[in-house]
Design a protein around this motif. Sequence first.
Motif, PDB file in Angstrom:
ATOM      1  N   UNK A  59       0.831  -1.206   0.000  1.00  0.00           N
ATOM      2  CA  UNK A  59       0.000   0.000   0.000  1.00  0.00           C
ATOM      3  C   UNK A  59       0.865   1.255   0.000  1.00  0.00           C
ATOM      4  N   UNK A  60       1.950   1.235   0.766  1.00  0.00           N
ATOM      5  CA  UNK A  60       2.781   2.431   0.917  1.00  0.00           C
ATOM      6  C   UNK A  60       4.003   2.434  -0.001  1.00  0.00           C
ATOM      7  N   UNK A  61       4.078   1.473  -0.901  1.00  0.00           N
ATOM      8  CA  UNK A  61       5.153   1.483  -1.888  1.00  0.00           C
ATOM      9  C   UNK A  61       6.517   1.145  -1.329  1.00  0.00           C
ATOM     10  N   UNK A  62       6.559   0.304  -0.308  1.00  0.00           N
ATOM     11  CA  UNK A  62       7.836  -0.128   0.254  1.00  0.00           C
ATOM     12  C   UNK A  62       8.426  -1.212  -0.642  1.00  0.00           C
ATOM     13  N   UNK A  63       9.681  -1.054  -1.029  1.00  0.00           N
ATOM     14  CA  UNK A  63      10.341  -2.011  -1.905  1.00  0.00           C
ATOM     15  C   UNK A  63      10.428  -3.389  -1.247  1.00  0.00           C
ATOM     16  N   UNK A  64      10.359  -4.442  -2.067  1.00  0.00           N
ATOM     17  CA  UNK A  64      10.381  -5.811  -1.558  1.00  0.00           C
ATOM     18  C   UNK A  64      11.639  -6.113  -0.754  1.00  0.00           C
ATOM     19  N   UNK A  65      12.777  -5.596  -1.209  1.00  0.00           N
ATOM     20  CA  UNK A  65      14.013  -5.840  -0.468  1.00  0.00           C
ATOM     21  C   UNK A  65      13.994  -5.133   0.883  1.00  0.00           C
ATOM     22  N   UNK A  66      13.369  -3.950   0.933  1.00  0.00           N
ATOM     23  CA  UNK A  66      13.243  -3.223   2.194  1.00  0.00           C
ATOM     24  C   UNK A  66      12.306  -3.975   3.133  1.00  0.00           C
ATOM     25  N   UNK A  67      11.217  -4.517   2.578  1.00  0.00           N
ATOM     26  CA  UNK A  67      10.300  -5.315   3.388  1.00  0.00           C
ATOM     27  C   UNK A  67      11.031  -6.492   4.020  1.00  0.00           C
ATOM     28  N   UNK A  68      11.801  -7.210   3.236  1.00  0.00           N
ATOM     29  CA  UNK A  68      12.521  -8.371   3.762  1.00  0.00           C
ATOM     30  C   UNK A  68      13.493  -7.968   4.863  1.00  0.00           C
ATOM     31  N   UNK A  69      14.252  -6.913   4.609  1.00  0.00           N
ATOM     32  CA  UNK A  69      15.261  -6.495   5.574  1.00  0.00           C
ATOM     33  C   UNK A  69      14.633  -5.900   6.833  1.00  0.00           C
ATOM     34  N   UNK A  70      13.785  -4.884   6.634  1.00  0.00           N
ATOM     35  CA  UNK A  70      13.223  -4.173   7.776  1.00  0.00           C
ATOM     36  C   UNK A  70      12.148  -4.998   8.490  1.00  0.00           C
ATOM     37  N   UNK A  71      11.354  -5.729   7.704  1.00  0.00           N
ATOM     38  CA  UNK A  71      10.312  -6.548   8.309  1.00  0.00           C
ATOM     39  C   UNK A  71      10.888  -7.607   9.215  1.00  0.00           C
ATOM     40  N   UNK A  72      11.901  -8.306   8.751  1.00  0.00           N
ATOM     41  CA  UNK A  72      12.513  -9.349   9.576  1.00  0.00           C
ATOM     42  C   UNK A  72      13.246  -8.763  10.780  1.00  0.00           C
ATOM     43  N   UNK A  73      13.835  -7.580  10.594  1.00  0.00           N
ATOM     44  CA  UNK A  73      14.495  -6.918  11.723  1.00  0.00           C
ATOM     45  C   UNK A  73      13.486  -6.544  12.804  1.00  0.00           C
ATOM     46  N   UNK A  74      12.307  -6.074  12.384  1.00  0.00           N
ATOM     47  CA  UNK A  74      11.260  -5.727  13.340  1.00  0.00           C
ATOM     48  C   UNK A  74      10.727  -6.969  14.044  1.00  0.00           C
ATOM     49  N   UNK A  75      10.553  -8.047  13.310  1.00  0.00           N
ATOM     50  CA  UNK A  75      10.108  -9.301  13.922  1.00  0.00           C
ATOM     51  C   UNK A  75      11.091  -9.744  15.003  1.00  0.00           C
ATOM     52  N   UNK A  76      12.366  -9.642  14.695  1.00  0.00           N
ATOM     53  CA  UNK A  76      13.380 -10.051  15.665  1.00  0.00           C
ATOM     54  C   UNK A  76      13.391  -9.106  16.870  1.00  0.00           C
ATOM     55  N   UNK A  77      13.269  -7.832  16.598  1.00  0.00           N
ATOM     56  CA  UNK A  77      13.335  -6.856  17.688  1.00  0.00           C
ATOM     57  C   UNK A  77      12.180  -7.016  18.670  1.00  0.00           C
ATOM     58  N   UNK A  78      10.991  -7.316  18.141  1.00  0.00           N
ATOM     59  CA  UNK A  78       9.825  -7.497  19.004  1.00  0.00           C
ATOM     60  C   UNK A  78       9.606  -8.961  19.389  1.00  0.00           C
TER      61      UNK A  78
END
Length: 234
Positions: free
Chosen positions: A97-116
């Motif tokens: 929806x917000x136009x986040x690149x797939x590579x950014x999703x993989x990197x930042x999404x997994x980092x957030x999962x780990x952090x929380x």
Amino acid sequence: MADTLLEVNIEEAGYDGNHSTIEQVEFAVKSGQLTGLIGPNGAGKSTTIKAIMGLLTEVKGTISFTKAGNHYAYIPEQPVYYETLTLWEHLSLASAVYGVDETVLEREGNALLERFRMTEVKHHLPDGFSKGMRQKMMLMIGFLIRPDIYIVDEPFVGLDPRATRDFLALLEEERRRGAGVLMCTHVLDTAERICDDFVLLSNGRIVVSGELGDIRRAASLPEGTLFDCFNALT
């Protein structure tokens, strides 16, 4: 001097044309700063947030996102989710929806999962989550899209101390990036510690706004805590 990201000048607003819930609500949210929206139950905090988000039809006044391309992330008190989508699918949907690149999703999404500490439930449905886990999902979606402004409603409800610490650390990182934050909260001791300024609402109007020193002067409590001032003014 910090750039203004959001200017709120509401003459009156409400849920029908016959009765206004809030009146003369004026404040600004600036880059890198955290503004606390506080007040007792029924003060008009939720109405103010809904007016900012364009969810009310009865609004007289102006609400201006002053930065070109300005967008916000809303993190509600009660988590909102799709029962048939997994945690990762929620993150993927938000990124699309917000136009986040797939590579950014993989990197930042997994980092957030780990952090929380949510990696193990990455592919689980949120129906099986506790309220705290669902709240973490809302926070992760907000941080993933890296908005100009965060509008956060009672973020500490359901969060354990460790998740609260992680949330505040991420929020501080985003503020250093230049994001502004409007936070509605009843946790006044935390608000006093982290907010740059405050907007205190009561009965649909601003009682006082400004930094803690301004709140103290309005309450005639030179050394008072935010909690003390809140009680004195409301």
